[in-house]
Enzyme design. Structure first.
Site, PDB file in Angstrom:
ATOM      1  N   ASP A 238      30.774  35.200  42.165  1.00  0.00           N
ATOM      2  CA  ASP A 238      31.882  35.923  42.329  1.00  0.00           C
ATOM      3  C   ASP A 238      32.763  35.937  44.200  1.00  0.00           C
ATOM      4  OD1 ASP A 238      33.607  37.263  40.443  1.00  0.00           O
ATOM      5  OD2 ASP A 238      33.109  38.810  40.342  1.00  0.00           O
TER       6      ASP A 238
ATOM      7  N   HIS B  98      36.419  33.435  43.964  1.00  0.00           N
ATOM      8  CA  HIS B  98      38.383  33.935  43.829  1.00  0.00           C
ATOM      9  C   HIS B  98      38.263  33.299  45.470  1.00  0.00           C
ATOM     10  CE1 HIS B  98      38.365  36.321  40.293  1.00  0.00           C
ATOM     11  NE2 HIS B  98      36.686  36.355  40.214  1.00  0.00           N
TER      12      HIS B  98
ATOM     13  N   SER C 141      37.100  41.591  43.818  1.00  0.00           N
ATOM     14  CA  SER C 141      37.359  42.393  44.433  1.00  0.00           C
ATOM     15  C   SER C 141      36.143  43.254  43.152  1.00  0.00           C
ATOM     16  CB  SER C 141      37.877  43.802  43.796  1.00  0.00           C
ATOM     17  OG  SER C 141      38.379  43.371  42.520  1.00  0.00           O
TER      18      SER C 141
ATOM     19  N   GLY D 248      40.911  41.055  43.394  1.00  0.00           N
ATOM     20  CA  GLY D 248      41.294  42.384  43.450  1.00  0.00           C
ATOM     21  C   GLY D 248      42.411  42.928  42.750  1.00  0.00           C
ATOM     22  N   GLY D 249      43.115  44.349  43.468  1.00  0.00           N
ATOM     23  CA  GLY D 249      44.611  45.131  43.359  1.00  0.00           C
ATOM     24  C   GLY D 249      44.320  45.869  42.460  1.00  0.00           C
TER      25      GLY D 249
ATOM     26  N   HIS E 153      28.573  37.803  34.455  1.00  0.00           N
ATOM     27  CA  HIS E 153      28.397  39.614  34.656  1.00  0.00           C
ATOM     28  C   HIS E 153      27.376  39.881  33.380  1.00  0.00           C
ATOM     29  CE1 HIS E 153      31.749  38.720  37.680  1.00  0.00           C
ATOM     30  NE2 HIS E 153      32.393  39.007  36.175  1.00  0.00           N
TER      31      HIS E 153
ATOM     32  N   THR F 170      41.795  39.888  37.990  1.00  0.00           N
ATOM     33  CA  THR F 170      42.541  40.786  37.310  1.00  0.00           C
ATOM     34  C   THR F 170      44.431  40.283  37.484  1.00  0.00           C
ATOM     35  OG1 THR F 170      40.988  42.346  37.878  1.00  0.00           O
ATOM     36  CG2 THR F 170      43.002  43.091  37.126  1.00  0.00           C
TER      37      THR F 170
END
Length: 390
Positions: A286, A64, A290, A69-70, A225, A100
């Site tokens: 990754d 990323h 987040s 995140g967030g 994942h 996301t």
């Protein structure tokens, strides 16, 4: 310098080649031989790396690069990556993605970051889209993004089995995959569909459903994942045995591992023992994502940031703790990810390949030097290049 000659290198290409001399010229590997004799007047930097491993630079298929995140609010948006993060982790090729958030994180920002990383010395690519459907793109079309933007090599991470995803039907996912497939065919690119697999009970069912009910082959999808849980890992082995690539996430936290995630290095050992093809397994960092830990109600419990050094750490653990062969552990961070992304000049020490090279300590496997496209990024443990604003 345009010419670098490594002497007495213990070469892993990633297959073991034994002690070799390796000549780099103008950013590429130009010769590999027992002994290279130069009869020329040009200036050559000669480095004796006796007692060290020479291997390909790591290929990271999920980073990323602009941050992610967030999930816990605006203050939990993770920071973007810097060049030094990649260097420290031995990563010479990165693949950027949104996750996301595709509202405050844009594709324009993503492409600019990728181009900036290229200017700073890395090889950099990106996926169009993000977790959600309908897919957000730059040109208005997945196919156009892949065909018309050089750095775009597929779509991702599109989310399944996750409360943060769009809860796609198999037809919607098949439609997205078809666009990526055609774009890849027309542009001679991977056109891969990077799939974020969340903690939901359906796991990889949606991918198997698409393969069963449509003409899209299973190998068009690249789920990541897969070490999230024992059950997902078991299903991932089946996916691999049917011809697909599976990806294990190197970044983790004690909380996430305690909740049932299988440590990346151990997941590799388990998968191979269960009959998975080691040539279709990869690790990714990754990085800068987040790493949220949700409870059974979907409420955020904790959140950390993915590290780009995690892939090297898990590679070392695979060899030193899990007792996996060095060449096998190297495959999953070099040759295999390069193949799934169809980056033919990456992930191998072969004549004509890009000179993306790591020099590792023969005993500790610590990274001592990093070369990207024939340019020094780290030399004898000292970073010789940093990001523009570092």
């Amino acid at each position: 310098m345009s010419f670098i000659l490594f002497r007495n290198a213990n070469v892993y290409a990633p297959s073991p080649l034994g002690l070799k001399d390796v000549l780099v010229s103008h950013g590429r590997i130009s010769e590999i031989a027992d002994t290279i004799v130069l009869e020329a007047s040009f200036e050559v930097e000669i480095i004796d790396v006796e007692g060290h491993i020479l291997c390909p630079g790591f290929v990271d298929t999920l980073t990323h690069v602009t941050g992610g995140g967030g999930e816990g609010g605006f203050a939990t948006r993770t920071p973007e990556m810097n060049l030094s993060h990649a260097i420290a982790g031995g990563v010479t090729t990165v693949t950027g993605a949104l996750g996301t958030d595709a509202v405050c994180r844009s594709h324009e920002e993503l492409v600019a970051k990728v181009k900036g990383l290229k200017e700073e010395g890395l090889s950099a690519y990106f996926y169009t889209g993000n977790y959600h459907y309908p897919v957000k793109t730059l040109t208005g079309s997945v196919q156009k993004d892949i065909m018309l933007i050089d750095e775009c090599i597929g779509i991702g991470e599109i989310a399944i089995a996750d409360h943060r995803g769009s809860q796609l039907t198999w037809r919607e996912l098949a439609s997205v995959a078809a666009e990526a497939r055609v774009g890849g065919m027309c542009a001679k690119k991977a056109g891969i569909v990077s799939v974020h697999v969340g903690p939901g009970d359906e796991r990889l069912d949606r991918l198997f459903e698409v393969a069963e009910k449509s003409d899209i082959p299973l190998k068009q999808f690249y789920p990541t994942h897969i070490n999230r849980s024992e059950l997902l890992l078991e299903q991932g082995v089946k996916f691999n045995q049917l011809g697909g690539y599976i990806d294990f996430t190197a970044s983790s936290t004690p909380d996430i591992l305690a909740s049932g995630e299988v440590k990346c290095a151990h997941a590799l050992k388990q998968a191979i023992a269960a009959g998975a093809d080691e040539n279709r397994i990869t690790f990714s960092t990754d990085g800068h994502a987040s790493l949220p830990n949700f409870n059974s109600k979907g409420e955020l419990v904790s959140l950390k940031v993915g590290a780009m050094t995690s892939m090297h750490a898990e590679f070392k653990d695979a060899v030193q703790i899990e007792q996996i062969k060095l060449e096998t552990a190297l495959k999953v961070v070099t040759q295999n990810p390069a193949k799934v992304l169809q980056l033919t000049s990456k992930g191998q020490i072969i004549k004509g390949a890009d000179a993306d090279i790591l020099i590792l300590n023969n005993n500790s496997l610590a990274i001592e030097s990093v070369l990207a496209k024939g340019q020094w990024l780290m030399k004898q443990t000292i970073a010789v290049r940093k990001g523009t604003y570092e």
